[in-house]
Design a protein around this motif. Sequence first.
Motif, short mmCIF file in Angstrom:
data_model
loop_
_atom_site.label_atom_id
_atom_site.label_comp_id
_atom_site.label_asym_id
_atom_site.label_seq_id
_atom_site.Cartn_x
_atom_site.Cartn_y
_atom_site.Cartn_z
N GLN A 243 -2.75 -14.74 -2.64
CA GLN A 243 -2.69 -15.03 -1.21
C GLN A 243 -1.25 -14.93 -0.69
OE1 GLN A 243 -4.93 -16.21 1.21
NE2 GLN A 243 -6.80 -16.15 0.00
N THR A 244 -0.32 -15.51 -1.43
CA THR A 244 1.07 -15.57 -0.98
C THR A 244 1.71 -14.18 -0.94
OG1 THR A 244 1.30 -17.79 -1.93
CG2 THR A 244 3.34 -16.57 -1.48
N ILE A 245 1.56 -13.41 -2.01
CA ILE A 245 2.22 -12.11 -2.11
C ILE A 245 1.59 -11.08 -1.18
CG2 ILE A 245 2.73 -10.18 -3.66
CD1 ILE A 245 2.89 -12.30 -5.93
N LEU A 246 0.26 -11.00 -1.19
CA LEU A 246 -0.39 -10.01 -0.34
C LEU A 246 -0.26 -10.36 1.14
CD1 LEU A 246 -3.59 -8.97 -2.34
CD2 LEU A 246 -1.26 -8.07 -2.42
N GLY A 247 -0.05 -11.65 1.43
CA GLY A 247 0.19 -12.04 2.81
C GLY A 247 1.44 -11.43 3.39
N VAL A 248 2.40 -11.12 2.54
CA VAL A 248 3.65 -10.50 2.99
C VAL A 248 3.48 -9.00 3.20
CG1 VAL A 248 6.06 -10.02 2.35
CG2 VAL A 248 5.04 -12.26 1.82
N PHE A 249 2.75 -8.35 2.29
CA PHE A 249 2.77 -6.89 2.25
C PHE A 249 1.56 -6.19 2.85
CE2 PHE A 249 5.53 -8.30 -1.26
CZ PHE A 249 6.68 -7.63 -0.92
N VAL A 250 0.37 -6.81 2.83
CA VAL A 250 -0.82 -6.05 3.24
C VAL A 250 -1.69 -6.82 4.24
CG1 VAL A 250 -0.88 -4.76 1.07
CG2 VAL A 250 -2.19 -6.87 1.26
N ARG A 251 -1.13 -7.78 4.93
CA ARG A 251 -1.91 -8.61 5.83
C ARG A 251 -2.69 -7.79 6.86
NH1 ARG A 251 -1.55 -13.95 7.29
NH2 ARG A 251 0.30 -14.17 5.97
N ASP A 252 -2.08 -6.73 7.36
CA ASP A 252 -2.70 -5.96 8.44
C ASP A 252 -3.57 -4.79 7.96
OD1 ASP A 252 -1.67 -7.54 10.47
OD2 ASP A 252 0.19 -6.40 10.59
N PHE A 253 -3.71 -4.63 6.65
CA PHE A 253 -4.56 -3.56 6.14
C PHE A 253 -6.03 -3.91 6.35
CE2 PHE A 253 -0.65 -2.39 4.28
CZ PHE A 253 -0.74 -1.11 3.76
N LEU B 283 -13.03 -3.28 -2.78
CA LEU B 283 -12.44 -1.94 -2.72
C LEU B 283 -11.27 -1.85 -1.73
CD1 LEU B 283 -12.68 0.89 -3.91
CD2 LEU B 283 -14.25 1.47 -2.03
N PRO B 284 -11.39 -2.42 -0.51
CA PRO B 284 -10.24 -2.35 0.43
C PRO B 284 -8.99 -3.05 -0.10
CG PRO B 284 -12.26 -2.93 1.58
CD PRO B 284 -12.57 -3.03 0.12
N VAL B 285 -9.20 -4.10 -0.90
CA VAL B 285 -8.05 -4.84 -1.44
C VAL B 285 -7.28 -3.95 -2.42
CG1 VAL B 285 -7.31 -6.88 -2.70
CG2 VAL B 285 -9.28 -7.02 -1.17
N GLY B 286 -8.01 -3.31 -3.33
CA GLY B 286 -7.35 -2.43 -4.28
C GLY B 286 -6.66 -1.27 -3.60
N LYS B 287 -7.29 -0.70 -2.59
CA LYS B 287 -6.71 0.40 -1.84
C LYS B 287 -5.42 -0.02 -1.13
CE LYS B 287 -7.86 3.79 1.77
NZ LYS B 287 -8.89 4.25 2.74
N ALA B 288 -5.43 -1.22 -0.52
CA ALA B 288 -4.24 -1.72 0.19
C ALA B 288 -3.10 -1.97 -0.78
CB ALA B 288 -4.59 -3.00 0.94
N VAL B 289 -3.39 -2.55 -1.95
CA VAL B 289 -2.34 -2.83 -2.93
C VAL B 289 -1.70 -1.55 -3.42
CG1 VAL B 289 -1.90 -3.74 -5.25
CG2 VAL B 289 -3.34 -5.04 -3.66
N LEU B 290 -2.51 -0.53 -3.69
CA LEU B 290 -1.96 0.75 -4.14
C LEU B 290 -1.07 1.38 -3.08
CD1 LEU B 290 -5.03 2.33 -5.98
CD2 LEU B 290 -2.91 1.49 -7.01
N GLU B 291 -1.50 1.30 -1.84
CA GLU B 291 -0.72 1.89 -0.75
C GLU B 291 0.59 1.16 -0.52
OE1 GLU B 291 -1.36 3.09 3.96
OE2 GLU B 291 -3.10 2.73 2.67
N ALA B 292 0.57 -0.16 -0.73
CA ALA B 292 1.77 -0.97 -0.47
C ALA B 292 2.61 -1.17 -1.72
CB ALA B 292 1.37 -2.33 0.09
N LEU B 293 2.26 -0.54 -2.82
CA LEU B 293 2.96 -0.76 -4.08
C LEU B 293 4.46 -0.48 -4.00
CD1 LEU B 293 2.08 -1.81 -6.81
CD2 LEU B 293 1.83 0.55 -7.60
N PRO B 294 4.90 0.56 -3.29
CA PRO B 294 6.36 0.77 -3.18
C PRO B 294 7.09 -0.40 -2.52
CG PRO B 294 5.18 2.76 -2.55
CD PRO B 294 4.15 1.68 -2.70
N ILE C 163 5.88 -3.59 -2.47
CA ILE C 163 5.73 -4.74 -3.36
C ILE C 163 6.72 -4.68 -4.51
CG2 ILE C 163 4.14 -5.93 -4.94
CD1 ILE C 163 1.84 -4.98 -3.16
N SER C 164 6.95 -3.48 -5.03
CA SER C 164 7.86 -3.32 -6.17
C SER C 164 9.32 -3.24 -5.74
CB SER C 164 7.50 -2.05 -6.94
OG SER C 164 7.61 -0.90 -6.11
N GLY C 165 9.59 -3.15 -4.43
CA GLY C 165 10.96 -3.10 -3.94
C GLY C 165 11.55 -1.71 -3.87
#
Length: 486
Positions: A116-126, A142-153, A155-157
């Motif tokens: 909740q904490t980490i994805l709230g910063v990076f993918v809230r609006d996905f 499925l949308p969660v995995g897709k959002a994480v992959l798209e925001a990975l750059p 998230i990783s800095g």
Amino acid sequence: MQPICYWTIILFIFIHQPVFAFTPGVNSIKVKGSNTNSKTSTKRNFIEEARKNVFGVVTERLRVKDGLKFNVPVPDLRIIKERRLREYQSRGVPIASSFVPNEYNPHPLLRNQHLQTILGVFVRDFPGIAYVEKSNALLELLPVGKAVLEALPEISGIRSKENECDFWDKREKFNTPDGDFFHVDYKFQDADIEGGGEGMVVIIHGLESNSNSSLCQNMARAYQQINMDVACINFRGCCGNPNDTVYQYHAGFTDDVLIFLDQWTKRNTDKKKPLYITGFSLGANVALKLLGDLSMDAVDKYNIQGAAVSGAPFSLHHHWRQLIDYDFNRIVYAGSVLRSMKKKVQYITDRFFDGETNHNIFDYSKCMNAETIAEIEDAMIAPLYGFQDRFDYYDKSASLPVIDRIAVPTFVLNAKDDPFFNPDHFPWEKDCEIGGLAPIKLMRTENGGHLGHLFHYTDSGSTSRPVSSFAPMELARFLAHIHCAT
């Protein structure tokens, strides 16, 4: 003959009877020809008590009239002020207590506090992140995995979108008395006239955040939906432009917010338009401390009618070890904030001290070698702002000691599993429905992490889609509740 009202007699005596001061341990001053027998003394004590009860009189002032010496009551302004505050609060309590928050219902597989904490910063609006429609497990996740992959750059800095923003309608620079500045970003109901809302909501962001954050923009959209204009205050050094002095901000820093409020009040020629305060995390503490410090002046001076905040720490003293004692918190959360804070330490050193690290303003070496946020608070924040040490900073910056003096309806939304906060410390006793003095409504959900409150489970086929995630929508609902009530 009609019976004479009891209080009419008391008022008549108060006006026409010279009265002595009967304070324990203090001798009264005799008037020539007076009789100080016990019966008269008892009568005077009775009158004195009546006057104290009616007028709040606790002190006396000697006056001389027609050669006679007597004491007249002097109202204690502190008592009068306290009574006025209780009147303000008594008007706000029914408004705060009558608000019914919606239940937060996160997806059963997506309740983890760190998720909740980490994805709230990076993918809230996905899509599929703020709200999850009930269907089947694959379609829900499925949308969660897709959002994480798209925001990975991000998230990783590897990549940052910190300076990419075209959301706001206007940016304004405010100069400060100490030769510095801060920026405020606006979102208007009508950008052409720079206004049009029924009021203004002021957003105060969290530590190392700014108006570009998804949460700030989520809040702004939620407040726009209730027909408000929005102003987001960027703390010094957080707007994308380096500030002009060594000073930054901290958890109790209300100076720049007050500068904005003073300017807004001068411009607000329509005194009927109210002001509302909102914020999150460190900004939530600043907002609550501001309202507690202002007390009735929030209403009388600035026409602030209410507040709604999320992720409020109340007191840093209770929570500072959360980012030290737990490995994940220390490595992931504290590590990220530490890197950002050290960059600012280096910038300040290079710009204001010509790279000289040996000075007496703060301890550069301790800052750059710090392994915890607490060490930087001791080495830089405390000496820079005149605190004895970090514990003195925690105590004097806390909102908890002053929230009993808040005069306007206020809503606080926190999560019990917030990894930044000690779950054993939450001030339920301050809730107005439990016995708190101030008109404060407290809500603490079981899940949500730190400023997450994502993946709210909704029925499929819902016709209306919220414009923002769960927490901003709840804060906006509370402000709309106040606005309708007042």
